[in-house]
Design an enzyme around this catalytic site. Structure first.
Site, PDB file in Angstrom:
ATOM      1  N   HIS A 179      -1.524   0.961   7.659  1.00 39.08           N
ATOM      2  CA  HIS A 179      -1.962   1.004   6.262  1.00 39.08           C
ATOM      3  C   HIS A 179      -1.654   2.378   5.696  1.00 39.08           C
ATOM      4  CE1 HIS A 179      -4.265   0.242   2.691  1.00 39.08           C
ATOM      5  NE2 HIS A 179      -5.119   1.218   2.962  1.00 39.08           N
ATOM      6  N   CYS A 220       0.832  -1.205   0.000  1.00 44.22           N
ATOM      7  CA  CYS A 220       0.000   0.000   0.000  1.00 44.22           C
ATOM      8  C   CYS A 220       0.867   1.257   0.000  1.00 44.22           C
ATOM      9  CB  CYS A 220      -0.952  -0.001   1.193  1.00 44.22           C
ATOM     10  SG  CYS A 220      -0.178  -0.371   2.768  1.00 44.22           S
TER      11      CYS A 220
END
Length: 1217
Positions: A486, A242
């Site tokens: 994330h 990510c």
């Protein structure tokens, strides 16, 4: 209520609604609130204002359904429905339709409960009824349902919720709205009457429809189409990529960067091979433009050379960005895009030391691609820049030694000369916490503006003719903590456009507040009397008052260059070959898919021809296992054919494929024999039989369907000549044993062993009667070869690969057990004189077929490469011929190996090569570099050299050396003479330490390093005038061990040490002339106290030192990565000057090592106590005096990544191939 899918789950005043299964066919979303949500007060809570009446709609709404501060209201409505005859109502009941914000609504009521018989259920439902809602209809509503006694409005119960109503989720509410026993009880919760009285009640719906500027408020993202909603697509997450996706989207939406990447030449295979990462990035960018769904980054990470370890570990974004920029900048040199990246991303900063009382300044200007800014202790972007350019005063004991002025008070700092057009700011959200002794994430509040002025941080002399006003283009966010989190990004693609959120494969519109304010970090907003709210980290599930989602990288674009950096989409067109190539790949993929779908209709057929047999130089008819016609001309061709084809169709296909006449060919079935060979068994003459039937009947599962195409000629009448066509279908294929020989001609394949050329070639096939004798083959052979009658032949039957038997001339073919498809090998008979003559010219030649078959079975093609370039002690006639390949037998001993290599090398060399002067070295299979010298010993064979002697303990293992490659040297003397010498390997450093050239010299064992210098002078072609300026030093583990004096004995060298030779740097020689105290042999291994005392005495007496009077000494330096035990590169000796500040020392180190510019910026310097592997580095700053920190045994360490690391250690650091 927070947006669904956000990174923080908000705590609330009461337990949130919970979904439960629906009842039977009632398609509604079911939510169960806690019973405590009724109007009964908690006796422990502080006194609250009096409860409003249910009929006071404004008071009820303000008290229990306050508006969301972050969302704008579109419309509100209140609707009341009187419920009568409660117990007589149907199971599912709907109220009248009312409208709010132009949408129809109604109350959905289950009098006897929905999937909860002890409770009644109420829901709010879209009121389109039997009509289908408009396409893509939705409404975001905050609502409350209040049930009360129509006769006493003080008796009521209420529940609130928020939901995105769609055609698929058209209802939302409360399955356990109220317990039936409570609302029907004679006295409801302390009141004198029931809530539902006389089967009557009143329910009021409060609906507030909110505006949804981003289009994703409370979206569940089921069937969400990013391309349709935003015109853009995301990137798929491979595991933990990510962070990579965020950076790539940021670069992609920096239009000028995309345009520059598209300008890298990749139209040819050569350009793509040399720029694989750039080509993969081009493809990725084009697919982001053109594809309708999220794009995979797998192709890009594969071009980086990443393995699963890098894919499933989150890497440092700044390091990734810098490496990617470096690689792309290198690819752009000499192209249309040259200097595009520096012009876009590079700014300049000045590091200075400015004296206060005298006119003296020392400064250097350096480039920067991005900036790392402190977050801890700073509240805003401006605070960080003020911290960055903060001036430090050097005074007192910390005064600066100014050249020509002595010790002076000075100001030290950094100031910016210019900022780039695109400014990448890395926020230091992760820092080392000394109290916890661990890295921690800094979640403090840190504000950054939408528009920012950088001019206050520029030098007074900087060019400010163009304003340094910057607009925020991107915010890269990290949610979570150090161990779990994330990454996603908020980016603004257009100059005056809106922000979008790029979260892996999903792209959504975002409000400015979401992109900027929500990512400042810090504490959550206060929650009334309860104080600070708490948020739950979605990755660690821990609660905290601080937000775990905050910005870690900011991208600003200069206002005056916005049009240039963010050009219109039509100015960023991909190179023409990209869409063409991708369209071809899509078509090929669709074709492969179609083939997979239709695979059951086709079968593979392997076909060999007469030409295949004649081209084959090996055992059996052809090499059925080969599949590459380029490397093996005799390889069979594999065709994918319909199973329903008949033999006739197949024969027509073969005739067309090989340009042969249809009636002059016939296919033969090939079968596996018990002895491991594959031979023709019988012709395939049943024209109506399908290929599937033929394969089922005549082939085996392991062998597949194999065909040999026999060819013939015509007779005088023009008819094809076929010996016999009367063949019956056998009941089963003959694969084991020997079939009963028919009394008809049999087909025999002939091979010729050419002794002179040492080749075995197929000649063709003939038919013979089984009753004929072996000697009757001779006339046919002489005719095929065009030889005169009377030539003496030797005949052999090739029974199997390892069994070649001489045929008896007077035995019949039946007696010799010859059958269809057998192979007979023949050769000319050699007289003793002929054999002797061949031996003289080709000592390693095979004289008969069995010997050559043995060679074929053990044959291995070995590539030979000169160990040194250019080759030493010989010259080739044509460049490139020094590399060659030779066919060897695994049984060849060392002398045979040397003889064959010398034979081949002599054919391309200007002079014959003596085999006794050849020495070989194995090749490391991973690096391709020389590995181990091959020793000439009894019992050594090619097999033991290339494959080793076997595994340990009965287990095989993969040999570390290449099984088909050797390095060779042509020595000045024979190996026998060489054994009386010691091999000395010296690495000559011709350009500082940047260029290494190894030389190996066979020195007499009694020689010294004066002799080694003379040999190096000859080998390396060194000028005579520099010989007295050359020194040798010994290193181990990439660290200097000691300097070798000229009288050092060669025999005393340790074979595990590395010897370097270099020209002594000029500054050292100048110091030596000024009587600099040299580093002795003993000092190389550590000085004692007496030596230190002597050194101090020399310093006190003023001996040695520089022109300023300070003493100097030599120190050892080495390179390492992260910790001293991970040393790498070339260690070196360096002149240390007393009293010199490290800023100046570093400049001299730069000149000594050749490390400059951006690469020098990445190097950290440390004192390594004793040069020990596990010594803790003592880091050196610019204003330190290195001589004061260095002890007599200490080494200077240069910490930076190892660019030469092998595959085994590649995981240690991020790398792009």
């Amino acid at each position: 209520m927070d947006q669904l899918g956000s990174d923080v789950l908000m705590d609330s005043d009461y337990d949130e609604k919970q979904l439960t299964p629906t009842d039977d066919t009632d398609n509604v979303a079911i939510i169960s609130p806690d019973d405590a949500d009724s109007m009964i007060d908690d006796p422990d809570t502080p006194a609250e204002p009096a409860m409003p009446l249910a009929t006071d709609h404004d008071a009820i709404r303000d008290r229990f359904m306050p508006p969301y501060a972050e969302y704008e209201t579109e419309a509100e409505a209140v609707f009341t429905w009187d419920i009568t005859n409660w117990r007589s109502l149907p199971k599912r009941t709907t109220g009248p339709v009312f409208h709010c914000a132009g949408h129809p609504w109604r109350i959905l009521f289950f009098p006897f409960g929905n999937a909860a018989s002890e409770a009644v259920s109420f829901y709010l439902e879209q009121g389109f009824g039997d009509e289908k809602p408009p396409e893509d209809w939705y409404a975001c509503a905050q609502f409350m349902l209040v049930l009360h006694n129509p006769n006493d409005p003080s008796i009521y119960i209420h529940h609130e919720a928020s939901h995105r109503f769609t055609a698929e989720e058209g209802d939302w509410g409360f399955t356990r709205f109220a317990d039936k026993n409570r609302i029907f009880a004679a006295k409801y919760d302390g009141f004198d009457r029931p809530l539902v009285e006389n089967d009557m009640a009143r329910v009021t719906a409060y609906v507030r429809v909110l505006k949804d500027p981003t289009g994703v408020l409370w979206h569940n993202f089921v069937n969400y189409d990013s391309k349709k909603e935003t015109g853009m697509v995301g990137l798929r997450n491979q595991g933990a990529t990510c962070y990579l996706n965020s950076l790539l989207q940021s670069l992609y939406l920096t239009g000028a960067f995309r345009k520059a990447v598209y300008q890298i030449p990749t139209s040819t295979e050569e350009e793509r091979a040399s720029s694989s990462s750039a080509y993969a990035l081009q493809r990725l960018f084009y697919r982001l433009q053109a594809d309708p769904v999220a794009v995979s980054t797998q192709e890009l990470t594969h071009s980086f050379g990443w393995e699963s370890r890098q894919i499933f570990e989150q890497q440092d974004v700044q390091e990734l960005s810098r490496i990617l920029m470096e690689k792309l900048e290198a690819r752009m040199k000499g192209t249309e895009a040259a200097n595009a990246l520096p012009n876009m991303f590079v700014g300049k900063m000045k590091t200075y030391l400015r004296c206060i009382n005298v006119d003296y300044e020392s400064s250097r200007i350096e480039d920067f691609w991005d900036l790392q800014l402190n977050v801890s202790g700073c509240k805003s972007l401006d605070d960080s820049f003020k911290n960055y350019v903060e001036v430090e005063t050097l005074e007192g004991e910390n005064k600066y030694m100014a050249e020509g002025y002595g010790l002076q008070d000075a100001k030290k700092g950094v100031i910016f000369e210019s900022f780039p057009q695109v400014l990448h700011l890395q926020l230091k959200r992760f820092e080392y916490d000394f109290q916890r002794d661990a890295m921690m994430k800094v979640n403090d509040r840190y504000e950054f503006p939408d528009v920012w002025d950088a001019s206050p941080y520029l030098d007074d002399t900087a060019d400010k003719s163009e304003p340094y006003i910057y607009h925020l283009h991107g915010v890269l966010v990290h949610s979570g903590d150090l161990n779990a989190g994330h990454y996603y990004a908020f980016l603004k693609p257009a100059k005056n456009g809106e922000f979008y959120r790029f979260d892996d494969d999903r792209v959504t519109r975002a409000a400015k507040r979401e992109a900027i304010d929500d990512n400042f970090g810090g504490d959550y907003a206060t929650n009334g009397a309860n104080g600070l709210q708490k948020g739950q980290n979605p990755y660690t599930r821990q609660w905290s008052t601080k937000r775990s989602n905050n910005a870690y990288m900011l991208v600003y674009v200069r206002e005056s260059r916005l049009d240039q950096i963010l050009p219109p989409e039509n100015e960023m067109q991909a190179p023409q070959h990209l869409p063409i190539k991708l369209a071809e790949e899509r078509a090929a993929a669709e074709k492969r898919k179609k083939e997979r779908d239709e695979a059951h209709l086709y079968m593979n057929v392997q076909v060999a021809t007469e030409a295949s047999f004649k081209a084959f130089q090996g055992v059996d008819v052809i090499p059925w296992g080969a599949d590459n016609e380029e490397t093996e001309p005799a390889a069979p061709r594999t065709y994918r054919l319909l199973r329903s084809w008949t033999v006739s169709d197949f024969s027509d296909f073969l005739a067309k494929q090989y340009a042969l006449e249809r009636d002059l060919i016939r296919p033969w079935i090939m079968v596996n024999r018990q002895n491991g060979t594959v031979r023709p068994d019988h012709p395939l003459l049943w024209n109506d039989m399908t290929l599937q039937e033929a394969a089922d009947k005549f082939s085996t599962r392991t062998g597949g369907f194999r065909i040999f195409v026999e060819e013939t000629t015509r007779n005088a009448d023009g008819a094809p000549i076929w010996t016999s066509e009367e063949v019956s279908v056998p009941s089963s294929p003959v694969v084991n044993g020997i079939a009963q020989q028919p009394n008809r001609p049999i087909i025999i394949f002939l091979k010729y062993f050419d002794v002179d050329k040492q080749v075995l070639l197929g000649v063709g096939h003939i038919y013979m009667n089984p009753q004929e004798k072996a000697q009757d083959l001779a006339p046919h052979i002489l005719q095929l070869m065009g030889w005169e009658a009377g030539v003496s032949l030797e005949l052999y039957e090739e029974i199997k690969q390892t069994y070649i038997e001489r045929m008896k001339p007077k035995n019949t073919l039946v007696a010799s057990e010859i059958q269809d498809g057998d192979i007979v090998c023949f050769q000319r008979h050699l007289s003793d004189a002929e054999a002797t003559a061949i031996r003289q010219t080709k000592p390693t030649a095979c004289l008969d077929a069995p010997a050559f078959y043995d060679f074929l079975i053990n044959r291995i093609f070995v590539a030979f490469t000169p160990k040194f370039a250019p080759p030493q002690n010989f010259e080739v006639r044509k460049e490139g011929e020094e590399k060659f390949s030779v066919a060897l037998s695994k049984k060849d001993n060392y002398d045979a190996l040397a003889l064959k290599a010398a034979e081949q090398l002599s054919t391309v060399s200007t002079v014959p090569i003596d085999p006794s002067h050849l020495r070989f070295t194995t090749v490391n299979s991973q690096t391709g570099k020389p590995r181990t010298l091959v020793k000439r010993q009894a019992g050594t064979t090619v097999a033991t050299i290339l494959f080793g002697t076997g595994g340990y303990g009965g287990y095989n293992y993969t040999p570390p050396q290449a099984p088909d490659h050797l390095y060779y040297e042509v020595l000045e003397m024979s190996l026998t003479d060489l054994e009386q010498r010691k091999n000395v390997r010296v690495i000559w450093l011709s350009e500082g330490i940047a260029k290494e050239t190894p030389y190996e010299m066979a020195m007499p064992k009694q020689s010294q390093f004066t002799d080694v210098l003379a040999a190096l002078h000859k080998r390396a072609g060194l000028p005579e005038e520099i010989l007295e300026h050359i020194r040798f030093y010994e290193a181990h583990g990439n660290k200097v061990y000691k300097i070798l004096p000229p009288t050092h004995s060669v025999v005393a060298l340790n074979e595990y040490m590395t010897v370097y030779a270099e020209r002594i740097p000029a500054d050292e020689e100048e110091e030596a002339k000024a009587k600099t105290r040299p580093l002795s042999d003993d000092e190389g291994k550590g000085r004692d106290a007496d030596a230190d005392a002597d050194a101090e005495a020399e310093a006190d007496d003023g001996e040695g030192g520089s022109s300023s009077g300070a003493t100097s000494r030599l120190i050892y330096c080495f390179h390492f990565e992260k910790e001293p035990s991970k040393s790498h590169g070339v260690p070196f000796v360096f002149l240390l000057r007393e009293g010199e500040i490290f800023a100046e020392t570093r400049e001299r180190v730069s000149r000594r090592t050749g490390i400059k510019g951006k690469n020098l910026e990445k190097v950290r310097f440390a004192v390594i106590k004793g040069g020990q592997n596990y010594s803790r580095p003592v880091w050196v700053e610019d204003d330190d005096i290195l001589a004061d920190k260095m002890g007599p045994d200490d080494h200077l360490g240069l910490e930076h990544p190892n660019r030469q690391r092998g595959n085994w250690a590649r995981y240690e650091s991020l790398n792009i191939r």
